[in-house]
Write a protein that holds these residues in place. Structure first.
Motif, PDB file in Angstrom:
ATOM      1  N   ALA A 109       0.670 -17.382   5.590  1.00 24.12           N
ATOM      2  CA  ALA A 109       1.231 -16.684   6.750  1.00 24.12           C
ATOM      3  C   ALA A 109       0.209 -16.572   7.873  1.00 24.12           C
ATOM      4  O   ALA A 109       0.553 -16.691   9.056  1.00 24.12           O
ATOM      5  CB  ALA A 109       1.714 -15.295   6.324  1.00 24.12           C
ATOM      6  N   VAL A 110      -1.057 -16.341   7.518  1.00 25.67           N
ATOM      7  CA  VAL A 110      -2.106 -16.219   8.528  1.00 25.67           C
ATOM      8  C   VAL A 110      -2.300 -17.529   9.280  1.00 25.67           C
ATOM      9  O   VAL A 110      -2.409 -17.551  10.516  1.00 25.67           O
ATOM     10  CB  VAL A 110      -3.430 -15.767   7.874  1.00 25.67           C
ATOM     11  N   ILE A 111      -2.334 -18.646   8.545  1.00 30.21           N
ATOM     12  CA  ILE A 111      -2.505 -19.951   9.185  1.00 30.21           C
ATOM     13  C   ILE A 111      -1.332 -20.260  10.103  1.00 30.21           C
ATOM     14  O   ILE A 111      -1.486 -20.828  11.180  1.00 30.21           O
ATOM     15  CB  ILE A 111      -2.670 -21.044   8.113  1.00 30.21           C
ATOM     16  N   GLN A 112      -0.138 -19.869   9.673  1.00 32.46           N
ATOM     17  CA  GLN A 112       1.039 -20.103  10.501  1.00 32.46           C
ATOM     18  C   GLN A 112       1.028 -19.198  11.736  1.00 32.46           C
ATOM     19  O   GLN A 112       1.428 -19.614  12.816  1.00 32.46           O
ATOM     20  CB  GLN A 112       2.309 -19.850   9.678  1.00 32.46           C
ATOM     21  N   ARG A 113       0.536 -17.976  11.568  1.00 30.73           N
ATOM     22  CA  ARG A 113       0.530 -17.012  12.676  1.00 30.73           C
ATOM     23  C   ARG A 113      -0.562 -17.320  13.689  1.00 30.73           C
ATOM     24  O   ARG A 113      -0.400 -17.096  14.882  1.00 30.73           O
ATOM     25  CB  ARG A 113       0.345 -15.599  12.102  1.00 30.73           C
ATOM     26  N   PHE A 114      -1.685 -17.860  13.230  1.00 30.75           N
ATOM     27  CA  PHE A 114      -2.820 -18.144  14.110  1.00 30.75           C
ATOM     28  C   PHE A 114      -3.205 -19.619  13.993  1.00 30.75           C
ATOM     29  O   PHE A 114      -4.096 -19.973  13.213  1.00 30.75           O
ATOM     30  CB  PHE A 114      -4.018 -17.261  13.737  1.00 30.75           C
ATOM     31  N   PRO A 115      -2.540 -20.492  14.744  1.00 31.31           N
ATOM     32  CA  PRO A 115      -2.801 -21.935  14.647  1.00 31.31           C
ATOM     33  C   PRO A 115      -4.232 -22.321  15.014  1.00 31.31           C
ATOM     34  O   PRO A 115      -4.700 -23.387  14.623  1.00 31.31           O
ATOM     35  CB  PRO A 115      -1.802 -22.539  15.643  1.00 31.31           C
ATOM     36  N   SER A 116      -4.934 -21.488  15.782  1.00 35.71           N
ATOM     37  CA  SER A 116      -6.300 -21.820  16.162  1.00 35.71           C
ATOM     38  C   SER A 116      -7.284 -21.654  15.015  1.00 35.71           C
ATOM     39  O   SER A 116      -8.425 -22.135  15.088  1.00 35.71           O
ATOM     40  CB  SER A 116      -6.748 -20.943  17.343  1.00 35.71           C
ATOM     41  N   LEU A 117      -6.875 -20.962  13.942  1.00 37.72           N
ATOM     42  CA  LEU A 117      -7.743 -20.781  12.779  1.00 37.72           C
ATOM     43  C   LEU A 117      -7.812 -22.074  11.979  1.00 37.72           C
ATOM     44  O   LEU A 117      -6.790 -22.588  11.535  1.00 37.72           O
ATOM     45  CB  LEU A 117      -7.218 -19.639  11.908  1.00 37.72           C
ATOM     46  N   ASP A 118      -9.019 -22.598  11.789  1.00 36.79           N
ATOM     47  CA  ASP A 118      -9.192 -23.838  11.042  1.00 36.79           C
ATOM     48  C   ASP A 118      -9.080 -23.559   9.549  1.00 36.79           C
ATOM     49  O   ASP A 118      -9.849 -22.753   9.010  1.00 36.79           O
ATOM     50  CB  ASP A 118     -10.556 -24.444  11.353  1.00 36.79           C
ATOM     51  N   PRO A 119      -8.148 -24.195   8.846  1.00 36.62           N
ATOM     52  CA  PRO A 119      -8.014 -23.970   7.401  1.00 36.62           C
ATOM     53  C   PRO A 119      -9.265 -24.321   6.618  1.00 36.62           C
ATOM     54  O   PRO A 119      -9.520 -23.752   5.553  1.00 36.62           O
ATOM     55  CB  PRO A 119      -6.842 -24.885   7.011  1.00 36.62           C
ATOM     56  N   LEU A 120     -10.084 -25.256   7.126  1.00 31.22           N
ATOM     57  CA  LEU A 120     -11.282 -25.660   6.399  1.00 31.22           C
ATOM     58  C   LEU A 120     -12.313 -24.539   6.330  1.00 31.22           C
ATOM     59  O   LEU A 120     -13.146 -24.514   5.424  1.00 31.22           O
ATOM     60  CB  LEU A 120     -11.893 -26.902   7.046  1.00 31.22           C
ATOM     61  N   ILE A 121     -12.270 -23.593   7.264  1.00 34.73           N
ATOM     62  CA  ILE A 121     -13.149 -22.426   7.187  1.00 34.73           C
ATOM     63  C   ILE A 121     -12.798 -21.596   5.959  1.00 34.73           C
ATOM     64  O   ILE A 121     -13.674 -21.137   5.223  1.00 34.73           O
ATOM     65  CB  ILE A 121     -13.037 -21.583   8.475  1.00 34.73           C
ATOM     66  N   LEU A 122     -11.501 -21.407   5.731  1.00 36.16           N
ATOM     67  CA  LEU A 122     -11.069 -20.675   4.540  1.00 36.16           C
ATOM     68  C   LEU A 122     -11.471 -21.407   3.270  1.00 36.16           C
ATOM     69  O   LEU A 122     -11.856 -20.784   2.272  1.00 36.16           O
ATOM     70  CB  LEU A 122      -9.555 -20.472   4.576  1.00 36.16           C
ATOM     71  N   CYS A 123     -11.402 -22.740   3.297  1.00 34.02           N
ATOM     72  CA  CYS A 123     -11.795 -23.521   2.117  1.00 34.02           C
ATOM     73  C   CYS A 123     -13.269 -23.329   1.798  1.00 34.02           C
ATOM     74  O   CYS A 123     -13.645 -23.216   0.623  1.00 34.02           O
ATOM     75  CB  CYS A 123     -11.488 -24.996   2.349  1.00 34.02           C
ATOM     76  N   ALA A 124     -14.118 -23.307   2.823  1.00 36.13           N
ATOM     77  CA  ALA A 124     -15.543 -23.100   2.601  1.00 36.13           C
ATOM     78  C   ALA A 124     -15.806 -21.733   1.978  1.00 36.13           C
ATOM     79  O   ALA A 124     -16.614 -21.597   1.049  1.00 36.13           O
ATOM     80  CB  ALA A 124     -16.312 -23.242   3.920  1.00 36.13           C
ATOM     81  N   ILE A 125     -15.107 -20.720   2.468  1.00 34.75           N
ATOM     82  CA  ILE A 125     -15.237 -19.379   1.886  1.00 34.75           C
ATOM     83  C   ILE A 125     -14.765 -19.393   0.436  1.00 34.75           C
ATOM     84  O   ILE A 125     -15.368 -18.758  -0.438  1.00 34.75           O
ATOM     85  CB  ILE A 125     -14.432 -18.365   2.716  1.00 34.75           C
ATOM     86  N   GLY A 126     -13.691 -20.118   0.167  1.00 33.18           N
ATOM     87  CA  GLY A 126     -13.159 -20.195  -1.187  1.00 33.18           C
ATOM     88  C   GLY A 126     -14.155 -20.775  -2.166  1.00 33.18           C
ATOM     89  O   GLY A 126     -14.287 -20.282  -3.304  1.00 33.18           O
ATOM     90  N   PHE A 127     -14.875 -21.818  -1.761  1.00 31.26           N
ATOM     91  CA  PHE A 127     -15.864 -22.401  -2.662  1.00 31.26           C
ATOM     92  C   PHE A 127     -17.031 -21.443  -2.900  1.00 31.26           C
ATOM     93  O   PHE A 127     -17.666 -21.481  -3.954  1.00 31.26           O
ATOM     94  CB  PHE A 127     -16.362 -23.739  -2.116  1.00 31.26           C
TER      95      PHE A 127
END
Length: 319
Positions: A128-146
């Motif tokens: 929902a966050v990625i859909q709500r804020f298109p400027s947020l790069d999903p790869l940033i979340l992936c880095a945090i996930g690792f």
């Protein structure tokens, strides 16, 4: 987001359900029960799944073109490594709990439920966050996930590096919590990044054919991870023990986290576009002639950083 979280949820919750069924009715009970449920779902799907009309659009690219374009390979490797770690966890963690903590199958199944709880809740929220804020790069979340998965793999042993921690069950549970949090940062955001590469970088139309191709790439990387994970992870656990094997995978996860952070920082400092437009991308004329009348405006909005919605999937589009 819900579909991909459901896949991961079923992968991790399976041991819990199977453990309970095994204790209730023996070895054949889990297989007969799950087989009956699959047969029932097959019949229900015939009457409940909607009919989707084809758009007659020609995508013109394969899933491997997406993987080779821009950050498509990184997003694909994120999916692979996430499910590689999940497969290692699923194949070896139960034996570790049985040998070192004397847990029975039903208790092991309950502990396997810890990670999916955090994964399904946070994964849906991040979709929902990625859909709500298109400027947020999903790869940033992936880095945090690792980063979270690195900490998790050091705790569930615990690894020799964390030898000061007691070999207590609460440490293992904390590691399972961090594993669920880490996977929630990677599963949905990775397919969102693949979709952005396909639509922004390659200029593909926002139609079901494009999303089907992205789904095929996502599931291909899942299958490779689930295939290699138990084999190599089991070999590591046999050769060096569960604690050191988990530590090795934790080091690999940390290396991926550091690599992604460095690349994202370099792109940020130099002002480079992660989802840049390739010269081989499908043009607006090609999209209109292929039958997609909504993609052109969405691509332009994404490239210029305008706020948009995601259409039928986690794409970077506006209607």
């Amino acid at each position: 987001a819900l579909a991909e979280n459901g896949f991961a949820l079923g992968t991790l919750v399976g041991p819990m359900i199977g453990g309970f069924l095994y204790e209730v009715g023996g070895f054949s009970t889990p297989f007969l029960s799950m087989g009956g449920m699959v047969l029932l779902m097959s019949v229900l799907n015939m009457f409940t799944l909607p009919n989707v009309r084809p758009t007659m659009a020609e995508v013109g690219f394969s899933m491997f073109d997406v993987m080779k374009s821009g950050f498509g390979f990184i997003a694909t490797f994120v999916t692979f490594l996430t499910f590689f770690i999940m497969a290692f966890y699923e194949a070896t963690f139960s034996l570790h709990l049985q040998l070192n903590y004397g847990m029975v199958p039903s208790e092991i199944g309950l502990l396997f439920l810890v990670a999916p709880i955090f994964m399904i809740v946070l994964g849906t929220a991040y979709g929902a966050v990625i859909q709500r804020f298109p400027s947020l790069d999903p790869l940033i979340l992936c880095a945090i996930g690792f980063g979270f998965m690195t900490l998790s793999l050091q705790l569930i042993g615990p690894a020799p590096l964390f030898g000061f921690l007691p070999e207590a069950l609460w440490v293992v549970i904390l590691g399972a919590v961090f594993l669920g949090i880490g996977m929630s940062h990677c599963i949905v955001p990775s397919i969102a990044a693949q979709t952005r590469v396909a639509i922004v970088t390659l200029g593909l139309p926002d139609v079901i054919e494009t999303h089907g191709m992205i789904s095929a790439l996502f599931n291909w990387s899942i299958a490779v991870g689930l295939f290699i994970g138990p084999i190599s992870g089991g070999a590591l656990a046999d050769g060096m023990g569960f604690q050191k094997a988990a530590s090795v995978l934790g080091t690999l996860s940390l290396a991926m986290c550091i690599f992604m952070v460095i690349v994202l920082i370099i792109y940020k400092i130099k002002g480079l576009e992660i989802y840049y437009r390739e010269s081989t991308a499908v043009t607006q004329k090609d999209r209109l002639s292929s039958g997609s009348f909504t993609a052109a405006k969405g691509i332009e909005a994404a490239i210029h950083g305008q706020k948009g919605t995601y259409g039928s999937h986690l794409g970077y589009l506006s209607s």
